[in-house]
Design a protein around this motif. Structure first.
Motif, short mmCIF file in Angstrom:
data_model
loop_
_atom_site.label_atom_id
_atom_site.label_comp_id
_atom_site.label_asym_id
_atom_site.label_seq_id
_atom_site.Cartn_x
_atom_site.Cartn_y
_atom_site.Cartn_z
N TYR A 110 21.57 10.18 3.66
CA TYR A 110 22.32 10.81 2.77
C TYR A 110 23.54 11.65 3.41
CZ TYR A 110 23.38 13.82 -1.62
OH TYR A 110 23.94 14.01 -2.43
N ARG A 111 24.73 11.68 2.81
CA ARG A 111 26.12 12.13 3.34
C ARG A 111 25.89 13.37 2.68
NH1 ARG A 111 25.99 12.64 8.75
NH2 ARG A 111 26.41 9.93 9.60
N HIS A 112 25.94 14.35 2.61
CA HIS A 112 26.36 15.55 1.64
C HIS A 112 27.97 14.95 0.92
CE1 HIS A 112 25.68 19.16 -1.25
NE2 HIS A 112 27.10 19.12 -0.20
N PRO A 113 28.82 15.14 2.20
CA PRO A 113 29.85 15.61 1.47
C PRO A 113 30.23 14.11 0.26
CG PRO A 113 30.70 15.29 3.42
CD PRO A 113 28.77 15.24 3.39
N MET A 114 29.82 12.82 0.84
CA MET A 114 29.34 11.42 -0.40
C MET A 114 28.80 11.55 -1.80
SD MET A 114 32.08 10.17 1.60
CE MET A 114 32.52 8.55 -0.07
N GLY A 115 27.58 12.28 -1.39
CA GLY A 115 26.99 12.36 -2.55
C GLY A 115 25.92 11.06 -2.89
N ARG A 116 25.69 10.75 -1.72
CA ARG A 116 25.05 9.52 -1.92
C ARG A 116 24.27 8.71 -0.15
NH1 ARG A 116 27.26 4.57 -1.13
NH2 ARG A 116 29.68 4.56 -0.64
N MET A 117 23.32 8.09 -0.34
CA MET A 117 22.89 6.84 0.78
C MET A 117 24.00 6.80 1.22
SD MET A 117 19.75 8.19 1.25
CE MET A 117 18.68 6.98 2.51
N MET A 118 24.28 6.93 2.87
CA MET A 118 25.02 5.34 3.01
C MET A 118 24.87 4.50 4.26
SD MET A 118 28.15 6.60 1.60
CE MET A 118 29.45 5.92 2.73
N ILE A 119 25.11 3.20 3.98
CA ILE A 119 24.47 2.58 5.71
C ILE A 119 26.16 2.23 6.85
CG2 ILE A 119 24.59 -0.05 5.98
CD1 ILE A 119 23.94 -0.73 2.85
N GLU A 120 25.21 2.58 7.79
CA GLU A 120 26.09 2.71 9.09
C GLU A 120 24.60 2.52 9.84
OE1 GLU A 120 26.95 7.45 9.14
OE2 GLU A 120 25.70 7.51 7.68
N PHE A 121 26.00 2.06 11.22
CA PHE A 121 25.42 2.31 13.02
C PHE A 121 25.19 3.29 13.17
CE2 PHE A 121 27.01 -2.31 12.30
CZ PHE A 121 26.47 -2.95 12.84
N PRO A 122 24.00 3.28 14.45
CA PRO A 122 23.78 4.64 14.55
C PRO A 122 25.11 5.55 15.74
CG PRO A 122 22.29 2.92 15.64
CD PRO A 122 23.28 2.12 14.38
N ALA A 123 25.18 6.33 14.66
CA ALA A 123 26.31 7.21 16.22
C ALA A 123 26.35 8.56 15.63
CB ALA A 123 27.38 7.37 15.13
N GLY A 124 27.17 9.45 16.53
CA GLY A 124 26.72 10.89 16.94
C GLY A 124 27.87 11.27 17.71
N LYS A 125 28.44 12.62 17.62
CA LYS A 125 29.74 13.19 18.33
C LYS A 125 28.61 13.61 19.70
CE LYS A 125 28.36 17.96 17.73
NZ LYS A 125 28.04 18.49 18.78
N LEU A 126 29.78 13.40 20.61
CA LEU A 126 29.75 13.66 21.80
C LEU A 126 30.02 15.31 22.46
CD1 LEU A 126 32.80 11.36 23.19
CD2 LEU A 126 30.48 11.11 24.28
N ASP A 127 29.03 15.30 23.09
CA ASP A 127 29.31 16.65 24.34
C ASP A 127 30.03 16.73 24.67
OD1 ASP A 127 26.49 17.50 21.97
OD2 ASP A 127 25.59 17.14 23.92
N ASP A 128 30.39 18.08 24.57
CA ASP A 128 31.62 18.63 26.27
C ASP A 128 31.26 18.16 27.08
OD1 ASP A 128 33.92 19.69 26.43
OD2 ASP A 128 32.36 21.40 27.84
N GLY A 129 32.59 17.19 27.32
CA GLY A 129 32.16 16.25 28.70
C GLY A 129 31.73 15.63 29.10
N GLU A 130 30.51 14.90 27.86
CA GLU A 130 29.91 12.94 27.93
C GLU A 130 30.69 12.59 28.25
OE1 GLU A 130 25.43 12.67 26.14
OE2 GLU A 130 27.40 13.77 24.88
N PRO A 131 29.51 11.44 29.06
CA PRO A 131 30.97 10.18 29.12
C PRO A 131 30.30 9.32 27.73
CG PRO A 131 29.82 10.78 30.79
CD PRO A 131 29.29 12.02 30.51
N GLY A 132 31.11 8.73 27.87
CA GLY A 132 30.78 7.93 26.12
C GLY A 132 29.60 6.76 26.07
N LEU A 133 28.78 6.24 27.25
CA LEU A 133 27.98 6.06 27.70
C LEU A 133 26.96 6.68 27.20
CD1 LEU A 133 26.58 2.76 27.86
CD2 LEU A 133 26.99 3.62 30.52
N LEU A 134 26.71 7.61 27.99
CA LEU A 134 25.69 8.21 28.18
C LEU A 134 24.94 8.92 26.50
CD1 LEU A 134 25.80 10.54 30.98
CD2 LEU A 134 24.19 8.76 31.31
N CYS A 135 26.15 9.17 25.95
CA CYS A 135 26.17 9.86 24.43
C CYS A 135 25.46 8.51 23.50
CB CYS A 135 27.13 10.02 24.50
SG CYS A 135 27.27 10.84 22.09
#
Length: 208
Positions: A81-106
């Motif tokens: 459920y994505r609050h800005p959209m007001g509904r359930m959204m279909i997504e591939f797994p994802a997430g934000k990078l921590d500071d200085g974190e390589p993409g693969l590790l994230c």
């Protein structure tokens, strides 16, 4: 209209030459909002015509999206459920990078936390800029396969449902307007071209 129009320059050549005649130069920057991981800034820029203009946008640390390939040929997805959209959204797994974190590790961390899966093989596909008019966010695209199932480690307050779908099913959901997430749609472009052999992925083995 028939035939080529010689009045238009070659886009490919302009990109190769890094041709940027409309570049703007920042004169001043103010922070409008400081959130937990987002910042909204207001820049005063000098345009190439010598005029000043205001640009407001979101500063983002960057993110990754993972395309998990299951052994049966389907793909692992999430519904949140994505609050800005007001509904359930279909997504591939994802997430934000921590500071200085390589993409693969994230990507490895997010896949394990959100799905409980650990992949033995990974391939970097590319990067997307998903909201260029109002944010500097970039998202790295990673593919994962040869996965083993472990336990999820969701963050507090993070709620999602896992499910699997084939590429034709995902394309149909997109066609029907039921799958509209930009990063997932971009991944579907890659999936189609990898699927038909037009594009290839450089897989690398990663130990558990």
């Amino acid at each position: 209209m028939s035939g080529a129009n010689p009045s238009f320059p070659s886009l490919v050549q302009q990109v190769k030459d890094n041709h940027q005649p409309l570049a703007e130069v920042t004169q001043d920057q103010q922070c409008v909002l400081e959130g937990s991981f987002l910042r909204v800034v207001r820049d005063t820029v000098m345009q190439p015509n010598g005029r000043l203009a205001i640009r407001e946008y979101v500063k983002h640390p960057g993110a990754v999206v993972v395309v998990p390939m299951l052994d049966d040929g389907s793909y692992l997805l999430e519904r949140q459920y994505r609050h800005p959209m007001g509904r359930m959204m279909i997504e591939f797994p994802a997430g934000k990078l921590d500071d200085g974190e390589p993409g693969l590790l994230c990507a490895q961390r997010e896949l394990l936390e959100e799905t409980g899966c650990v992949a033995r093989e990974w391939a970097y596909a590319g990067v997307m800029h998903n909201c260029i008019g109002y944010s500097d966010e970039h998202i790295e695209i990673w593919f994962a396969r040869d996965m083993t199932q472990h336990e999820q480690a969701l963050e507090e307050g993070e709620l999602l449902h896992l499910s699997a779908a084939t590429l034709p099913e995902l394309l149909q959901l997109s066609r029907e307007g039921l799958l509209t997430d930009a990063k997932t749609l971009t991944c579907l472009l890659w999936l189609q071209l990898v699927h038909n052999g037009s594009w290839t992925l450089d897989w690398q083995g990663v130990g558990e």
